[in-house]
Write a protein that holds these residues in place. Structure first.
Motif, PDB file in Angstrom:
ATOM      1  N   GLN A  60       0.842  -1.216   0.053  1.00 42.05           N
ATOM      2  CA  GLN A  60       0.034  -0.106   0.080  1.00 42.05           C
ATOM      3  C   GLN A  60       0.935   1.429   0.026  1.00 42.05           C
ATOM      4  N   THR A  61       2.159   1.383   0.811  1.00 41.14           N
ATOM      5  CA  THR A  61       2.753   2.376   0.865  1.00 41.14           C
ATOM      6  C   THR A  61       3.543   2.582  -0.819  1.00 41.14           C
ATOM      7  N   LEU A  62       3.975   1.583  -1.172  1.00 38.39           N
ATOM      8  CA  LEU A  62       4.773   1.600  -2.428  1.00 38.39           C
ATOM      9  C   LEU A  62       4.145   1.915  -3.735  1.00 38.39           C
ATOM     10  N   LYS A  63       2.898   1.561  -3.846  1.00 34.31           N
ATOM     11  CA  LYS A  63       2.041   1.790  -4.781  1.00 34.31           C
ATOM     12  C   LYS A  63       1.473   3.058  -4.980  1.00 34.31           C
ATOM     13  N   ASN A  64       1.434   3.791  -3.675  1.00 28.22           N
ATOM     14  CA  ASN A  64       0.807   5.128  -3.730  1.00 28.22           C
ATOM     15  C   ASN A  64       2.012   6.216  -3.834  1.00 28.22           C
ATOM     16  N   PRO A  65       1.812   6.971  -4.712  1.00 23.01           N
ATOM     17  CA  PRO A  65       3.184   8.093  -4.979  1.00 23.01           C
ATOM     18  C   PRO A  65       3.504   8.925  -3.857  1.00 23.01           C
ATOM     19  N   LEU A  66       2.389   9.091  -3.116  1.00 22.52           N
ATOM     20  CA  LEU A  66       2.586  10.136  -1.722  1.00 22.52           C
ATOM     21  C   LEU A  66       2.879   9.554  -0.563  1.00 22.52           C
ATOM     22  N   ARG A  67       2.465   8.385  -0.487  1.00 26.51           N
ATOM     23  CA  ARG A  67       3.092   7.756   0.543  1.00 26.51           C
ATOM     24  C   ARG A  67       4.514   7.266   0.067  1.00 26.51           C
ATOM     25  N   ARG A  68       4.863   6.536  -0.957  1.00 22.96           N
ATOM     26  CA  ARG A  68       6.125   6.292  -1.302  1.00 22.96           C
ATOM     27  C   ARG A  68       6.930   7.294  -1.209  1.00 22.96           C
ATOM     28  N   ALA A  69       6.854   8.687  -1.458  1.00 22.73           N
ATOM     29  CA  ALA A  69       7.807   9.704  -1.325  1.00 22.73           C
ATOM     30  C   ALA A  69       7.989   9.944  -0.008  1.00 22.73           C
ATOM     31  N   ARG A  70       6.906   9.989   0.987  1.00 23.17           N
ATOM     32  CA  ARG A  70       7.032  10.137   2.340  1.00 23.17           C
ATOM     33  C   ARG A  70       8.026   8.979   2.943  1.00 23.17           C
ATOM     34  N   TYR A  71       7.760   7.824   2.551  1.00 20.85           N
ATOM     35  CA  TYR A  71       8.694   6.726   2.861  1.00 20.85           C
ATOM     36  C   TYR A  71       9.934   6.719   2.750  1.00 20.85           C
ATOM     37  N   LEU A  72      10.404   7.216   1.326  1.00 20.85           N
ATOM     38  CA  LEU A  72      11.776   7.392   0.942  1.00 20.85           C
ATOM     39  C   LEU A  72      12.367   8.623   1.527  1.00 20.85           C
ATOM     40  N   CYS A  73      11.570   9.641   1.779  1.00 21.41           N
ATOM     41  CA  CYS A  73      12.305  10.726   2.691  1.00 21.41           C
ATOM     42  C   CYS A  73      12.540  10.133   4.172  1.00 21.41           C
ATOM     43  N   GLU A  74      11.661   9.389   4.643  1.00 24.63           N
ATOM     44  CA  GLU A  74      11.688   8.942   6.042  1.00 24.63           C
ATOM     45  C   GLU A  74      13.069   7.729   6.283  1.00 24.63           C
ATOM     46  N   LEU A  75      13.056   7.131   5.227  1.00 24.73           N
ATOM     47  CA  LEU A  75      14.045   6.307   5.111  1.00 24.73           C
ATOM     48  C   LEU A  75      15.353   6.755   5.191  1.00 24.73           C
ATOM     49  N   HIS A  76      15.771   7.834   4.573  1.00 22.88           N
ATOM     50  CA  HIS A  76      16.795   8.758   4.480  1.00 22.88           C
ATOM     51  C   HIS A  76      16.739   9.769   5.557  1.00 22.88           C
ATOM     52  N   GLY A  77      16.161   9.577   6.584  1.00 21.59           N
ATOM     53  CA  GLY A  77      16.318  10.453   7.716  1.00 21.59           C
ATOM     54  C   GLY A  77      15.781  11.709   7.705  1.00 21.59           C
ATOM     55  N   VAL A  78      14.932  12.074   6.817  1.00 18.89           N
ATOM     56  CA  VAL A  78      14.455  13.462   6.740  1.00 18.89           C
ATOM     57  C   VAL A  78      12.707  13.507   6.981  1.00 18.89           C
ATOM     58  N   ASP A  79      12.906  14.194   8.099  1.00 24.37           N
ATOM     59  CA  ASP A  79      11.439  14.310   9.031  1.00 24.37           C
ATOM     60  C   ASP A  79      10.714  15.168   8.191  1.00 24.37           C
ATOM     61  N   LEU A  80       9.402  14.820   7.441  1.00 22.01           N
ATOM     62  CA  LEU A  80       8.794  15.663   6.895  1.00 22.01           C
ATOM     63  C   LEU A  80       8.170  16.783   7.754  1.00 22.01           C
ATOM     64  N   GLN A  81       8.087  16.854   9.105  1.00 18.16           N
ATOM     65  CA  GLN A  81       7.702  17.734   9.891  1.00 18.16           C
ATOM     66  C   GLN A  81       6.195  18.170   9.302  1.00 18.16           C
ATOM     67  N   THR A  82       5.332  17.227   9.365  1.00 17.93           N
ATOM     68  CA  THR A  82       4.081  17.617   8.793  1.00 17.93           C
ATOM     69  C   THR A  82       3.246  18.247   9.791  1.00 17.93           C
ATOM     70  N   GLU A  83       3.482  18.364  11.198  1.00 18.03           N
ATOM     71  CA  GLU A  83       2.853  19.034  12.382  1.00 18.03           C
ATOM     72  C   GLU A  83       3.420  20.223  12.541  1.00 18.03           C
ATOM     73  N   SER A  84       4.772  20.479  12.337  1.00 17.66           N
ATOM     74  CA  SER A  84       5.521  21.662  12.824  1.00 17.66           C
ATOM     75  C   SER A  84       5.847  22.561  11.728  1.00 17.66           C
ATOM     76  N   ASN A  85       5.994  21.984  10.459  1.00 19.99           N
ATOM     77  CA  ASN A  85       6.549  22.779   9.202  1.00 19.99           C
ATOM     78  C   ASN A  85       5.493  23.225   8.230  1.00 19.99           C
ATOM     79  N   THR A  86       4.977  24.088   8.427  1.00 19.95           N
ATOM     80  CA  THR A  86       3.671  24.395   7.718  1.00 19.95           C
ATOM     81  C   THR A  86       4.170  25.614   6.514  1.00 19.95           C
TER      82      THR A  86
END
Length: 171
Positions: A60-86
């Motif tokens: 489900q994560t890999l087939k969805n572009p948004l979820r796949r992109a989020r996952y790749l960022c997180e795998l590489h240690g990049v916190d998306l900061q969805t709550e704090s960085n608007t």
């Protein structure tokens, strides 16, 4: 524990072969299918169920572009900061404000044609945003990609609002 890409033996990148993903998913699911463990111990059944659940989540994560992109960022240690960085680019924010006005006007006037035009515009923008994200992720620019992933999250949410407006008008 293997990451989602390793689980399906796929290269760890945004551009993904959907057919290969589908085949790998079915192969992993086949190995962990409950029928194969009908006569197994409870512990073996639990492990099989965990594998099946994990495979489903990974798929489900890999087939969805948004979820796949989020996952790749997180795998590489990049916190998306969805709550704090608007923070968003000013041009992106202006576009959002214009679209919101169009949506409000379309809802107020029960204008299906305006909603369809807005939805088409949004779909094109989401496609362009995914292409920009793909370039950044596959060039290992996870910090910049994270900014665009946050924007894509906004676009997805706005798409849901358009869908709700269609349902309201057509309902």
């Amino acid at each position: 524990m293997k990451n989602h890409f390793a689980l399906f033996q796929l290269p760890q990148r945004f551009a993904i072969d959907m057919k290969a993903l589908e085949q790998a998913y079915h192969q992993v699911q086949g190995q962990a299918h409950p029928d194969k463990f009908a006569h197994a111990s409870d512990a073996e059944k639990r492990v099989a169920m965990q594998w099946a659940t994990r495979a489903n989540e990974a798929y489900q994560t890999l087939k969805n572009p948004l979820r796949r992109a989020r996952y790749l960022c997180e795998l590489h240690g990049v916190d998306l900061q969805t709550e704090s960085n608007t923070s968003m680019a000013p041009t992106f924010l202006m576009q959002q404000m214009e679209w919101r006005e169009t949506l409000d006007d379309a809802k107020a006037g029960k204008d299906i044609d305006a909603l369809e035009r807005l939805n088409s515009e949004l779909t094109a923008e989401k496609k362009a945003e995914v292409a920009r994200i793909e370039k950044l992720l596959d060039a290992d620019d996870y910090i910049q990609a994270a900014q665009l992933v946050r924007q894509l999250m906004f676009l997805d949410k706005f798409g849901d609002e358009i869908g709700d407006a269609f349902a309201l008008i057509e309902g």
